[in-house]
Design a protein around this motif. Structure first.
Motif, PDB file in Angstrom:
ATOM      1  N   GLN A 184       2.833   6.769  -4.961  1.00  0.00           N
ATOM      2  CA  GLN A 184       2.426   7.132  -6.320  1.00  0.00           C
ATOM      3  C   GLN A 184       1.320   8.177  -6.265  1.00  0.00           C
ATOM      4  OE1 GLN A 184       3.840   6.403  -9.019  1.00  0.00           O
ATOM      5  NE2 GLN A 184       4.343   4.241  -9.268  1.00  0.00           N
ATOM      6  N   ALA A 185       0.356   7.935  -5.398  1.00  0.00           N
ATOM      7  CA  ALA A 185      -0.783   8.853  -5.303  1.00  0.00           C
ATOM      8  C   ALA A 185      -0.355  10.237  -4.851  1.00  0.00           C
ATOM      9  CB  ALA A 185      -1.828   8.293  -4.343  1.00  0.00           C
ATOM     10  N   LYS A 186       0.749  10.265  -4.083  1.00  0.00           N
ATOM     11  CA  LYS A 186       1.239  11.564  -3.612  1.00  0.00           C
ATOM     12  C   LYS A 186       1.864  12.356  -4.739  1.00  0.00           C
ATOM     13  CE  LYS A 186       3.586  10.223   0.230  1.00  0.00           C
ATOM     14  NZ  LYS A 186       4.337  10.392   1.484  1.00  0.00           N
ATOM     15  N   THR A 216       1.728   2.429  -3.388  1.00  0.00           N
ATOM     16  CA  THR A 216       0.585   3.074  -4.041  1.00  0.00           C
ATOM     17  C   THR A 216       0.391   4.486  -3.493  1.00  0.00           C
ATOM     18  OG1 THR A 216      -0.401   0.882  -4.013  1.00  0.00           O
ATOM     19  CG2 THR A 216      -1.802   2.691  -4.717  1.00  0.00           C
ATOM     20  N   VAL A 217       0.509   4.616  -2.178  1.00  0.00           N
ATOM     21  CA  VAL A 217       0.355   5.942  -1.574  1.00  0.00           C
ATOM     22  C   VAL A 217       1.413   6.889  -2.122  1.00  0.00           C
ATOM     23  CG1 VAL A 217       0.501   7.239   0.575  1.00  0.00           C
ATOM     24  CG2 VAL A 217      -0.727   5.086   0.520  1.00  0.00           C
ATOM     25  N   ASP A 261       0.810  -1.216   0.000  1.00  0.00           N
ATOM     26  CA  ASP A 261       0.000   0.000   0.000  1.00  0.00           C
ATOM     27  C   ASP A 261       0.843   1.265   0.000  1.00  0.00           C
ATOM     28  OD1 ASP A 261      -2.256  -1.439  -0.058  1.00  0.00           O
ATOM     29  OD2 ASP A 261      -2.724  -1.279   2.061  1.00  0.00           O
ATOM     30  N   TYR A 262       1.978   1.221   0.728  1.00  0.00           N
ATOM     31  CA  TYR A 262       2.712   2.471   0.836  1.00  0.00           C
ATOM     32  C   TYR A 262       3.344   2.897  -0.469  1.00  0.00           C
ATOM     33  CZ  TYR A 262       6.398  -0.909   2.091  1.00  0.00           C
ATOM     34  OH  TYR A 262       7.249  -1.980   2.130  1.00  0.00           O
ATOM     35  N   ASN A 286      12.823  -0.754   0.634  1.00  0.00           N
ATOM     36  CA  ASN A 286      12.316  -1.835   1.469  1.00  0.00           C
ATOM     37  C   ASN A 286      12.687  -3.201   0.918  1.00  0.00           C
ATOM     38  OD1 ASN A 286      10.416  -0.734   3.710  1.00  0.00           O
ATOM     39  ND2 ASN A 286      10.091   0.552   1.935  1.00  0.00           N
ATOM     40  N   TYR A 291      10.904   4.208  -1.978  1.00  0.00           N
ATOM     41  CA  TYR A 291       9.845   3.432  -1.350  1.00  0.00           C
ATOM     42  C   TYR A 291       9.949   1.945  -1.672  1.00  0.00           C
ATOM     43  CZ  TYR A 291       7.530   7.467   0.582  1.00  0.00           C
ATOM     44  OH  TYR A 291       7.239   8.561   1.346  1.00  0.00           O
TER      45      TYR A 291
END
Lengths: 326, 399
Positions: A228-230, A225-226, A222-223, A245, A241
């Motif tokens: 990317q969304a940011k 995707t977040v 999810d992070y 990791n 990101y």
């Protein structure tokens, strides 16, 4: 800090166990090293000399096992690993000291190159999953599945004999005196190129595969995707990101492989007649050179442990979840 | 091509709230998962309009395409998701021509993300990068869009944001694993508001939280919206929660929007049988009632997979109205083979109306004509009796 101290305690314990095993295994093994040496000199050694050899190798039958064990520790802590049979009367520590730098420099460099290269390629492949880039992977796995010595021989045949660009054996041109002069370093690099190429080519696929798979896994987190969304720049999402990791497991396997760098790459050193520690170990096994074997095993054990400590420390820096902050 | 019926409806809704301009318009959005014959139509021509300053609720069961709608409209759809048709129009602040988000260049898309449309994703637990401090993650969004800001300004802003959602500003130094689930969710909300976006999409922001936390977070969102005036698309499968927070509610089923109306209307007189079912699918608290009502509800709502619903009318196989209307022939066969039946696209109580023979089955045009009598601007939350009459009997979240 507490965490690191606890780990350190664990490593001290492991080191003790390793050294103890190292002490006992030759003593329970069949065969008598002194007898082997006597045989080599074909009875030209008298009885007194035999006894002093036993004492010299720490195998004095008159001493209790405990006494031998204590002496053994004492010697190790003084850096005395005994005397090599093969290079008699050169001490084992000297033999290792001569061979180790070559192995560490060559295999170490090759491993670092393989890891960096593999991780970068893996990052890219994992990020661009499903494009043409995926076809790199089978090519790389082909190289790692080819028998290692055969790859080395192939390179010798092609690049040292058919087209003599690189020398086929040794670590530097025979006759040169080791120094930090330009000519010598150049010679070392030239001699090291083919062995390094063999190591890199045959091990890089593993690093690529590991990194790629982790990238694919992390990429669906999810992070990411977040991120990317940011609207972060793609490079930041990819490196900051996803790869940041995904690289964590790579770090631990890298540390482990660093430990094995010390043991050298036995096949490579034989194929290229490289004067590294792998070749020494091979010679020691062939000559039943127990002190040398013992010494090399000890060095390998210590190296693996040290690499693990480094991995632990690095991991704590890279992953805040392993930190136990108050 | 004739404009789809839903479009007519939303335009009228816009006309009713005269001061409200549309801010985000989703037109005929279709999303497939997979390719070729086996692909699944996850969204089948969804039309939805969000107006300025509005809270639009989107409800539906799991797998009906709510999240797919969010990912599709923001172009965050992971493969094998594929947008096969439609457009997503974003109306810029200065009143310029709307831009189609789906046709933006990558650079423009990135520039617009978070700045115009921010998303609070489902599952706050995994929405934060575990290896970076919370502050850094708040700040890198600001850094990406406000290049000229100094690091001091960014930190200031991050502290302010945390404070705004009720987290101590010192937490800027914390790692995600040091925060509780509710705190992480609030950090995500703070992050979404970092650039003061005009549209905030919240995909089940409270699903993983307990009711106390849910209430706190919902109150906070409403508070912030009153203060900052952004528009919200609020996605949940909890309709009764929507009844309280949303100005308008859209009910989704099997990749389509089957009903769209003001919160009150959906609650009081749901027109689509599915909306009715969704509203009444909460078990009662008394023991016997739970067992029989819940089991009945479950039977009624055993889900149609979007893959099975490929033929079109997703709701039909489990629709009571549909079965009732086809009882004379063979109910079972109709349920299995999916023989055509109009009943499901028929609003409750208006089964004889000719408009039910809409050419777009599943999307029913009923909502607009019954909402004419009421204003939509009011939020139903103000009605105190509302929650008391709420169909669910366990503690309601907003008092």
């Amino acid at each position: 800090m507490k965490f690191l101290l606890r780990r350190l305690g664990f490593y001290v314990l492991t080191a003790w166990a390793a050294v103890t095993l190292n002490f006992f295994i030759p003593r329970v093994m069949k065969g008598d090293p002194v007898q082997a040496l006597i045989n080599r000199y074909q009875g030209q050694i008298d009885q007194d000399a035999v006894h002093s050899l036993y004492v010299l190798f720490g195998l004095d039958k008159k001493q209790s096992l405990w006494q031998q064990y204590v002496d053994y520790w004492n010697q190790i802590l003084h850096g005395n690993l005994g005397i090599s049979f093969t290079f008699f009367p050169e001490p084992v520590s000297q033999v290792i000291k001569d061979a180790l730098p070559w192995t560490i420099a060559l295999v170490g460099m090759a491993t670092i190159i393989a890891v960096v290269l593999g991780t970068l390629i893996g990052t890219y492949l994992g990020w661009r999953r499903g494009t043409w880039a995926d076809s790199i992977l089978p090519v790389m796995t082909f190289f790692s599945s080819v028998p290692y010595f055969w790859l080395g021989l192939l390179f010798i045949a092609l690049l040292a004999i058919a087209v003599p660009i690189f020398p086929a054996n040794n670590a530097y041109t025979p006759g040169m005196t080791p120094s930090f002069s330009f000519a010598f370093v150049q010679s070392v690099v030239q001699h090291g190129f083919l062995p390094a190429l063999t190591i890199v080519l045959s091990s890089v696929a593993g690093w690529i595969l590991g990194m790629r798979n982790m990238m694919v896994t992390v990429g669906s987190e999810d992070y990411v995707t977040v991120a990317q969304a940011k609207g972060l720049p793609e490079r930041r999402v990819m490196y900051g990101y996803a790869a940041r990791n995904a690289v964590l497991p790579q770090v631990s396997s890298f540390a482990l492989s660093l430990g094995f760098v010390v043991s050298g790459s036995l096949v490579m050193e034989l194929v290229f007649s490289y004067p590294g520690i792998g070749a020494q170990l091979f010679a020691a096994i062939g000559a039943k050179d127990y002190p040398l074997m013992q010494g090399i095993f000890l060095v390998i054990t210590v190296a693996v442990l040290l690499a693990n400590i480094v991995a632990d420390v690095v991991y704590v820096f890279l992953d805040p979840r392993t930190r136990q902050e108050g | 091509m004739t404009p789809p019926t839903t479009q007519v409806r939303t335009d009228r809704a816009a006309a009713r709230s005269s001061d409200r301009r549309p801010i985000l318009e989703i037109r005929d959005l279709a999303v497939d998962y997979g390719y070729g014959e086996d692909r699944v139509h996850a969204l089948r021509g969804v039309n939805l309009t969000l107006h300025e300053g509005e809270v639009l609720g989107l409800a539906g069961e799991s797998g009906c395409g709510k999240s797919t709608l969010v990912y599709g409209a923001t172009r965050l759809l992971p493969p094998p998701g594929l947008i096969s048709a439609g457009e997503v129009l974003y109306y810029p602040e200065d009143g310029a021509e709307p831009v189609d988000v789906l046709r933006l260049s990558d650079a423009d898309l990135r520039a617009g993300r978070w700045q115009d449309i921010a998303v609070v994703f489902q599952g706050a637990m995994n929405s934060l990068n575990p290896v970076y401090r919370v502050g850094r993650q708040l700040m890198d969004a600001i850094k990406a869009h406000r290049r000229d800001s100094t690091s001091q300004e960014r930190e200031e802003r991050a502290r302010e944001l945390l404070d705004m959602v009720g987290i101590a500003p010192e937490r800027i130094r914390s790692y995600p694993h040091q925060l509780s689930g509710g705190m992480r969710q609030r950090v995500m909300i703070a992050m979404a508001l970092a650039l003061e976006p005009r549209v905030l999409i919240m995909d089940e922001p409270t699903t993983a939280l307990d009711v106390v936390m849910q209430r706190q977070i919902l109150e906070q969102i409403q508070d912030l919206r009153d203060r900052l005036g952004f528009s919200v698309i609020f996605i949940t499968h909890d309709v009764s929660l929507l009844v309280e927070v949303a100005d308008r509610i859209a009910i989704m089923y099997a990749g389509e929007i089957v009903e769209e109306a003001s919160g009150k209307q959906v609650y009081k007189e749901p027109r689509h049988p599915y909306s009715y079912g969704l509203l009444h699918s909460f078990p009662r608290c008394t023991a016997r009632a739970v067992s029989c009502r819940a089991s009945r509800a479950r039977r009624r709502t055993c889900r149609t997979s979007p893959a099975d619903a490929r033929s079109g009318r997703g709701a039909r196989t489990r629709c009571r109205s549909a079965r009732r209307s086809t009882r004379s022939s063979s109910r079972r066969r109709s349920a299995r083979s999916g023989a055509p039946s109009r009943a499901c696209s028929t609003p409750r109580g208006t089964r004889s109306r000719p408009s039910s023979r809409s050419r777009r089955p599943g999307v029913d045009p009923a909502c607009d004509d019954r909402s004419r009598s009421r204003g939509t601007g009011r939020r139903p939350r103000s009605g105190a009796g509302n929650s008391r009459r709420s169909p669910r009997t366990w503690p309601t979240v907003i008092g």
